[in-house]
Write an enzyme that holds these catalytic residues in place. Structure first.
Site: not given
Length: 368
Positions: A122, A127, A233, A270, A354
């Site tokens: 929400e 978190s 997930g 390089q 996620e």
């Protein structure tokens, strides 16, 4: 890896080449949601891979499923993320539902006839899911849901929503809400910096009524379902990010072999060669961490810590590799004539959804 799985991956690469690749640039530019692509993936069995054959799943090891996601991510991030979210949205029913519930709904979900969305976050509780305000109350043999979920992938496009809602002061439960339920509404899609082909929107529940059998598990089991599902997930997001990074690396290497300065290809300088080597090491380390965590899952071992490490390393590495790919292409990389700038924009959100990578570090730190 067994021959059948190698064939699965080879066919996935063909699918990416024939179905996804011709569409990605135009769809991302226009912000088009490719529902037909998900139908094609469902028809090809790519939306059901880690689930049991009884309900139409592929019953493949999770490591194999992640390799498929990596292939998808190397072609089209929006689709790879969408597949991962769909598989996550099926998790609650597949793992915590009754056989009667699974028999009724899971075959259509796994076939791709129904596309899923996952409603946990929400606007004030991303978190910290326990701080959610969305509620579900019993009334006349049904559950009545009220509240708003934010940042929902496939919001307004999905055919079903796995929804976490409070059923008590500290009790969170999980529900399977059909996309056509009266009272279900959607805000305008978010205006994002990347993943334009993936619709993200807030989902509003205004006296949305669902039958008692739409409760997954038992009341109060919602956070367990959510957090258990997120362990898996997060590996999906890690695989998608690794695929994205591998494509950015491949494009950078191709350009570095063709672009010449001071009379030779720039890959022979390089300073640039070392940069590409670091990019390659970042991709491979992410790949191996992700697959190692998946093997723990396949072996029935605890993998919460390993999933968090894989997610934070793979997505941090994807951000770095895509940024470096833009640098390799120089001014050309900063233009939309080349896709590496899109890769960089797509990688950023993978560090956020996620569970932000700060949350992943918290998970790892708790296990020290």
């Amino acid at each position: 890896m067994e021959t059948e799985y190698e064939q699965l991956l080879a066919l996935t690469r063909e699918l990416c080449h024939d179905v996804l690749a011709p569409r990605v640039a135009q769809a991302e530019e226009a912000g088009e949601f490719p529902r037909d692509v998900f139908r094609a993936l469902g028809d090809a069995g790519r939306l059901s891979l880690p689930y049991p054959e009884r309900w139409g799943g592929g019953a493949v090891p999770y490591e194999v499923y992640l390799r498929v996601l990596e292939e998808l991510g190397a072609t089209w991030s929006s689709v790879a993320v969408g597949v991962s979210v769909h598989v996550l949205s099926c998790f609650g029913l597949a793992q915590f539902g009754t056989d009667e519930q699974r028999d009724r709904w899971l075959p259509d979900m796994l076939s791709g006839r129904l596309l899923g969305a996952y409603c946990l976050s929400e606007s004030h509780a991303g978190s910290d899911p326990a701080a959610m305000l969305t509620s579900a109350q019993r009334a006349g043999g049904q559950w009545v849901l009220n509240g708003t979920k934010a940042w929902v992938t496939h919001g307004g496009q999905a055919d079903f929503y796995q929804v976490m809602a409070k059923t008590g002061a500290t009790e969170v439960s999980c529900f399977l809400v059909p996309g056509e339920a009266p009272g279900l509404g959607f805000d305008a899609p978010e205006r994002k910096m990347g993943l334009m082909g993936s619709t993200t929107a807030s989902v509003r529940f205004e006296d949305v009524r669902v039958d008692e059998d739409r409760l997954l598990g038992v009341p109060g089991q919602g956070l367990k379902i959510a957090l258990t599902g997120l362990d898996s997930g997060r590996l999906g997001i890690a695989a998608a990010a690794t695929g994205l990074a591998s494509r950015a690396l491949a494009d950078a290497v191709t350009y570095a072999k063709e672009r010449e300065t001071f009379g030779r290809p720039i890959i022979e300088h390089q300073g640039l060669a070392f940069l590409l080597a670091d990019m390659d090491a970042a991709v491979e380390s992410a790949r191996q961490l992700t697959r190692s965590a998946a093997r723990r899952r396949d072996n029935g071992q605890r993998f919460t810590r390993e999933a968090a490490i894989a997610k934070l390393v793979a997505t941090d590495n994807a951000m770095r590799v895509t940024t470096d790919a833009v640098q390799v292409l120089g001014g050309a990389g900063y233009t939309r004539d080349f896709p590496v700038e899109r890769y960089m924009r797509e990688a950023k959100v993978m560090q956020i959804f996620e569970g932000t990578n700060q949350i992943q570090r918290m998970i790892v730190a708790r296990d020290l």
